[in-house]
Design an enzyme around this catalytic site. Structure first.
Site, PDB file in Angstrom:
ATOM      1  N   ASP A   3      -7.072  -2.018  -7.227  1.00  0.00           N
ATOM      2  CA  ASP A   3      -7.593  -2.644  -6.017  1.00  0.00           C
ATOM      3  C   ASP A   3      -7.950  -4.087  -6.290  1.00  0.00           C
ATOM      4  O   ASP A   3      -8.285  -4.465  -7.411  1.00  0.00           O
ATOM      5  CB  ASP A   3      -8.809  -1.894  -5.477  1.00  0.00           C
ATOM      6  CG  ASP A   3      -9.070  -2.283  -4.026  1.00  0.00           C
ATOM      7  OD1 ASP A   3      -8.399  -1.743  -3.142  1.00  0.00           O
ATOM      8  OD2 ASP A   3      -9.914  -3.163  -3.799  1.00  0.00           O
ATOM      9  N   TYR A  45     -14.997 -11.502  -0.290  1.00  0.00           N
ATOM     10  CA  TYR A  45     -15.724 -10.284  -0.695  1.00  0.00           C
ATOM     11  C   TYR A  45     -16.961 -10.637  -1.512  1.00  0.00           C
ATOM     12  O   TYR A  45     -18.018 -10.026  -1.357  1.00  0.00           O
ATOM     13  CB  TYR A  45     -14.802  -9.328  -1.464  1.00  0.00           C
ATOM     14  CG  TYR A  45     -13.862  -8.607  -0.535  1.00  0.00           C
ATOM     15  CD1 TYR A  45     -14.287  -7.497   0.193  1.00  0.00           C
ATOM     16  CD2 TYR A  45     -12.562  -9.052  -0.340  1.00  0.00           C
ATOM     17  CE1 TYR A  45     -13.437  -6.855   1.078  1.00  0.00           C
ATOM     18  CE2 TYR A  45     -11.700  -8.417   0.538  1.00  0.00           C
ATOM     19  CZ  TYR A  45     -12.142  -7.319   1.249  1.00  0.00           C
ATOM     20  OH  TYR A  45     -11.304  -6.686   2.133  1.00  0.00           O
ATOM     21  N   ARG A  55      -3.047   6.924   1.248  1.00  0.00           N
ATOM     22  CA  ARG A  55      -3.487   8.122   1.982  1.00  0.00           C
ATOM     23  C   ARG A  55      -2.464   8.730   2.934  1.00  0.00           C
ATOM     24  O   ARG A  55      -2.638   9.858   3.381  1.00  0.00           O
ATOM     25  CB  ARG A  55      -4.777   7.810   2.745  1.00  0.00           C
ATOM     26  CG  ARG A  55      -5.972   7.707   1.827  1.00  0.00           C
ATOM     27  CD  ARG A  55      -7.114   6.981   2.495  1.00  0.00           C
ATOM     28  NE  ARG A  55      -6.725   5.599   2.727  1.00  0.00           N
ATOM     29  CZ  ARG A  55      -7.511   4.678   3.282  1.00  0.00           C
ATOM     30  NH1 ARG A  55      -8.708   5.005   3.688  1.00  0.00           N
ATOM     31  NH2 ARG A  55      -7.067   3.449   3.445  1.00  0.00           N
ATOM     32  N   ARG A  80       0.828  -1.217   0.000  1.00  0.00           N
ATOM     33  CA  ARG A  80       0.000   0.000   0.000  1.00  0.00           C
ATOM     34  C   ARG A  80       0.861   1.266   0.000  1.00  0.00           C
ATOM     35  O   ARG A  80       0.492   2.268   0.616  1.00  0.00           O
ATOM     36  CB  ARG A  80      -0.953   0.035   1.205  1.00  0.00           C
ATOM     37  CG  ARG A  80      -1.956  -1.084   1.229  1.00  0.00           C
ATOM     38  CD  ARG A  80      -3.277  -0.607   0.635  1.00  0.00           C
ATOM     39  NE  ARG A  80      -4.321  -1.573   0.877  1.00  0.00           N
ATOM     40  CZ  ARG A  80      -5.456  -1.329   1.506  1.00  0.00           C
ATOM     41  NH1 ARG A  80      -5.702  -0.132   1.979  1.00  0.00           N
ATOM     42  NH2 ARG A  80      -6.351  -2.264   1.654  1.00  0.00           N
ATOM     43  N   ARG A  93      -6.500  12.472  -4.945  1.00  0.00           N
ATOM     44  CA  ARG A  93      -7.728  11.794  -4.532  1.00  0.00           C
ATOM     45  C   ARG A  93      -8.851  12.781  -4.206  1.00  0.00           C
ATOM     46  O   ARG A  93     -10.037  12.434  -4.293  1.00  0.00           O
ATOM     47  CB  ARG A  93      -7.368  10.930  -3.327  1.00  0.00           C
ATOM     48  CG  ARG A  93      -8.422  10.073  -2.747  1.00  0.00           C
ATOM     49  CD  ARG A  93      -8.940   8.968  -3.591  1.00  0.00           C
ATOM     50  NE  ARG A  93      -9.849   8.223  -2.744  1.00  0.00           N
ATOM     51  CZ  ARG A  93     -11.087   8.587  -2.483  1.00  0.00           C
ATOM     52  NH1 ARG A  93     -11.596   9.651  -3.065  1.00  0.00           N
ATOM     53  NH2 ARG A  93     -11.833   7.897  -1.640  1.00  0.00           N
TER      54      ARG A  93
HETATM   55  O1  CP3 Z   1       0.052  -1.314  -2.565  1.00  0.00           O
HETATM   56  C1  CP3 Z   1      -0.285  -0.328  -3.281  1.00  0.00           C
HETATM   57  O2  CP3 Z   1       0.132   0.831  -3.095  1.00  0.00           O
HETATM   58  C2  CP3 Z   1      -1.183  -0.610  -4.475  1.00  0.00           C
HETATM   59  C3  CP3 Z   1      -2.549  -0.330  -4.309  1.00  0.00           C
HETATM   60  C4  CP3 Z   1      -3.467  -1.258  -3.509  1.00  0.00           C
HETATM   61  C5  CP3 Z   1      -4.677  -0.782  -2.945  1.00  0.00           C
HETATM   62  N1  CP3 Z   1      -5.371  -1.831  -2.460  1.00  0.00           N
HETATM   63  C6  CP3 Z   1      -5.114   0.624  -2.946  1.00  0.00           C
HETATM   64  C7  CP3 Z   1      -6.202   1.069  -2.042  1.00  0.00           C
HETATM   65  C8  CP3 Z   1      -3.427  -2.622  -3.277  1.00  0.00           C
HETATM   66  C9  CP3 Z   1      -2.328  -3.618  -3.623  1.00  0.00           C
HETATM   67  C10 CP3 Z   1      -4.642  -2.979  -2.623  1.00  0.00           C
HETATM   68  C11 CP3 Z   1      -5.001  -4.368  -2.273  1.00  0.00           C
HETATM   69  C12 CP3 Z   1      -6.185  -4.605  -1.426  1.00  0.00           C
HETATM   70  N2  CP3 Z   1      -7.415  -4.013  -1.496  1.00  0.00           N
HETATM   71  C13 CP3 Z   1      -6.252  -5.590  -0.429  1.00  0.00           C
HETATM   72  C14 CP3 Z   1      -5.159  -6.554  -0.102  1.00  0.00           C
HETATM   73  C15 CP3 Z   1      -4.046  -5.913   0.614  1.00  0.00           C
HETATM   74  C16 CP3 Z   1      -4.162  -6.007   2.097  1.00  0.00           C
HETATM   75  O3  CP3 Z   1      -4.130  -4.948   2.751  1.00  0.00           O
HETATM   76  O4  CP3 Z   1      -4.219  -7.133   2.607  1.00  0.00           O
HETATM   77  C17 CP3 Z   1      -7.543  -5.548   0.129  1.00  0.00           C
HETATM   78  C18 CP3 Z   1      -8.062  -6.411   1.261  1.00  0.00           C
HETATM   79  C19 CP3 Z   1      -8.262  -4.540  -0.573  1.00  0.00           C
HETATM   80  C20 CP3 Z   1      -9.686  -4.181  -0.393  1.00  0.00           C
HETATM   81  C21 CP3 Z   1      -9.838  -2.785   0.048  1.00  0.00           C
HETATM   82  N3  CP3 Z   1      -9.521  -1.662  -0.697  1.00  0.00           N
HETATM   83  C22 CP3 Z   1     -10.371  -2.331   1.268  1.00  0.00           C
HETATM   84  C23 CP3 Z   1     -10.814  -3.245   2.398  1.00  0.00           C
HETATM   85  C24 CP3 Z   1     -10.373  -0.926   1.219  1.00  0.00           C
HETATM   86  C25 CP3 Z   1     -10.969   0.018   2.232  1.00  0.00           C
HETATM   87  C26 CP3 Z   1     -10.246   0.021   3.501  1.00  0.00           C
HETATM   88  C27 CP3 Z   1      -9.249   1.127   3.492  1.00  0.00           C
HETATM   89  O5  CP3 Z   1      -8.066   0.841   3.752  1.00  0.00           O
HETATM   90  O6  CP3 Z   1      -9.679   2.241   3.244  1.00  0.00           O
HETATM   91  C28 CP3 Z   1      -9.786  -0.528   0.001  1.00  0.00           C
HETATM   92  C29 CP3 Z   1      -9.536   0.847  -0.477  1.00  0.00           C
HETATM   93  C30 CP3 Z   1      -8.161   1.192  -0.951  1.00  0.00           C
HETATM   94  N4  CP3 Z   1      -7.375   0.405  -1.743  1.00  0.00           N
HETATM   95  C31 CP3 Z   1      -7.480   2.425  -0.736  1.00  0.00           C
HETATM   96  C32 CP3 Z   1      -6.262   2.353  -1.424  1.00  0.00           C
HETATM   97  C33 CP3 Z   1      -5.196   3.434  -1.545  1.00  0.00           C
HETATM   98  C34 CP3 Z   1      -8.028   3.606   0.017  1.00  0.00           C
HETATM   99  C35 CP3 Z   1      -8.996   4.278  -0.891  1.00  0.00           C
HETATM  100  C36 CP3 Z   1      -9.069   5.768  -0.727  1.00  0.00           C
HETATM  101  O7  CP3 Z   1      -8.223   6.498  -1.291  1.00  0.00           O
HETATM  102  O8  CP3 Z   1     -10.018   6.213  -0.062  1.00  0.00           O
END
Ligand code: CP3
Length: 337
Positions: free
Chosen positions: A73, A148, A28, A24, A37
């Protein structure tokens, strides 16, 4: 020119230092991400190649990480598989999840080049801009994506998923198989577009028992890993919460195993029992503490990771409240170790 440090470590070679990237890493905690964003929704950001490429590059430009990870994502391909996905303030939501065997008709393979063309375009744009920094593509593992599909959100107890598995074991295996096939097509398309390594996130696999892992999760996951490896790139399998069953996890057949923060990385490597590379594993919460502690713990992980086949990373995704200075301290510590 030797191959990039990150790719050499993925292939289990001895490297002069541990390459570092952070799960990640685009997100943010970065003010420049929050600025982009502010103007678009999260899904629009994922679906606009120019912007997705821009935020992918932000942490590379700021910290000089040894690998970039595609900004997208885990749930993006689920939408292409046929299930509507929304991102709300409370997290992701699927309004019509899979709750009965008949719902399987709504899930299936898709043409990655057309339905997720924006992802492939983002990869092509990035490869033109990254120079020598390798690009990691990714997807969710069949089990994590299935949670999911079934729960419709990030679960707490995973009772819908497990209930579905125990009530409908045949259809549960079908669903995992469908997701694995669709994910294989999607990841192979990422490799064709230019991804040089693939990470498969099994973020929630820590909730299944060892027996259920072997009977439900292992077959589709191992098939997916071997089919993606056949495309010629190293595959990283990150099984969060599963170091307790790492000797079983090794049967997935990945090049690299992501290690969460729960066990020291040398112990986790020993448990694997195969000569694969490892990636990890600083607790992301350590970045909320002082630089001296970050340095002490990062140095210890580099020592325990050893010279051969170790990619430095966090043990899970970086928290949004992480100070940027902590990431600077981390990168400096890993480079100096
Ligand atoms: O690693 C990186 O920088 C690449 C981008 C990336 C995102 N999500 C961006 C994101 C990657 C590789 C993911 C994978 C992802 N997404 C996972 C597996 C990784 C892990 O943490 O185990 C999962 C479970 C998700 C599903 C997901 N996406 C959730 C549960 C959420 C909301 C929770 C949260 O953290 O806000 C997201 C949103 C998300 N994915 C954001 C980002 C940058 C935040 C979105 C925003 O800008 O508001």
């Amino acid at each position: 020119m030797p191959a990039p440090l990150f790719l050499r470590a993925c292939r289990g070679e001895v490297t002069e230092r541990a390459p570092i990237w952070v799960m990640r890493q685009a997100g943010r905690y970065l003010p420049e991400y929050r600025r982009v964003r502010a103007g678009v929704s999260f899904l629009e950001l994922c679906k606009t190649p120019k912007l997705a490429a821009e935020v992918t590059l932000q942490p590379i430009q700021r910290f000089g990480f040894d690998a970039a990870i595609l900004f997208s994502d885990l749930l993006v391909p689920l939408e292409a598989m046929g299930l509507e996905v929304q991102f709300t303030e409370q997290g992701p939501r699927l309004p019509e999840p899979v709750r009965a065997p008949a719902d399987l008709r709504r899930v299936g393979r898709f043409d990655a080049a057309s339905k997720t063309g924006f992802v492939m375009e983002t990869i092509r744009v990035l490869r033109g801009q990254l120079g020598d920094t390798p690009l990691i593509g990714f997807a969710g593992a069949p089990f994590t994506v299935a949670t999911y599909a079934i729960e419709g959100r990030t679960a707490k107890s995973f009772t819908e998923t497990k209930g579905f598995f125990y009530r409908h074991p045949v259809e549960a295996r079908q669903l995992l198989g469908l997701i694995a096939e669709a994910t294989r097509d999607y990841l192979r398309a990422q490799v064709r577009a230019g991804a040089q390594a693939i990470q498969i996130f099994d973020s929630w696999v820590g909730v299944v028992s060892a027996d259920d892992w072997e009977s439900f999760v292992l077959p589709p996951t191992a098939a997916l890993v071997s089919e993606v490896r056949a495309a010629g790139v190293p595959v990283i399998y990150f099984a969060n919460g599963a170091t307790t069953i790492f000797e079983r996890i090794a049967r997935v057949g990945a090049d690299v195993y992501g290690v969460d923060w729960r066990l020291p990385i040398d112990e986790a490597r020993a448990r694997l029992g195969v000569p694969a590379a490892v990636q990890g594993n600083l607790d992301p919460s350590v970045l909320l503490g002082p630089a001296s502690e970050i340095q002490r713990r990062a140095t210890e992980i580099v020592r325990r990771g050893g010279k051969r086949g170790h990619v430095f990373n966090l043990g899970h995704g970086i928290y949004p409240e992480t100070p940027v200075e902590s990431v600077e301290a981390l990168v400096a510590a890993v480079r100096a170790a």
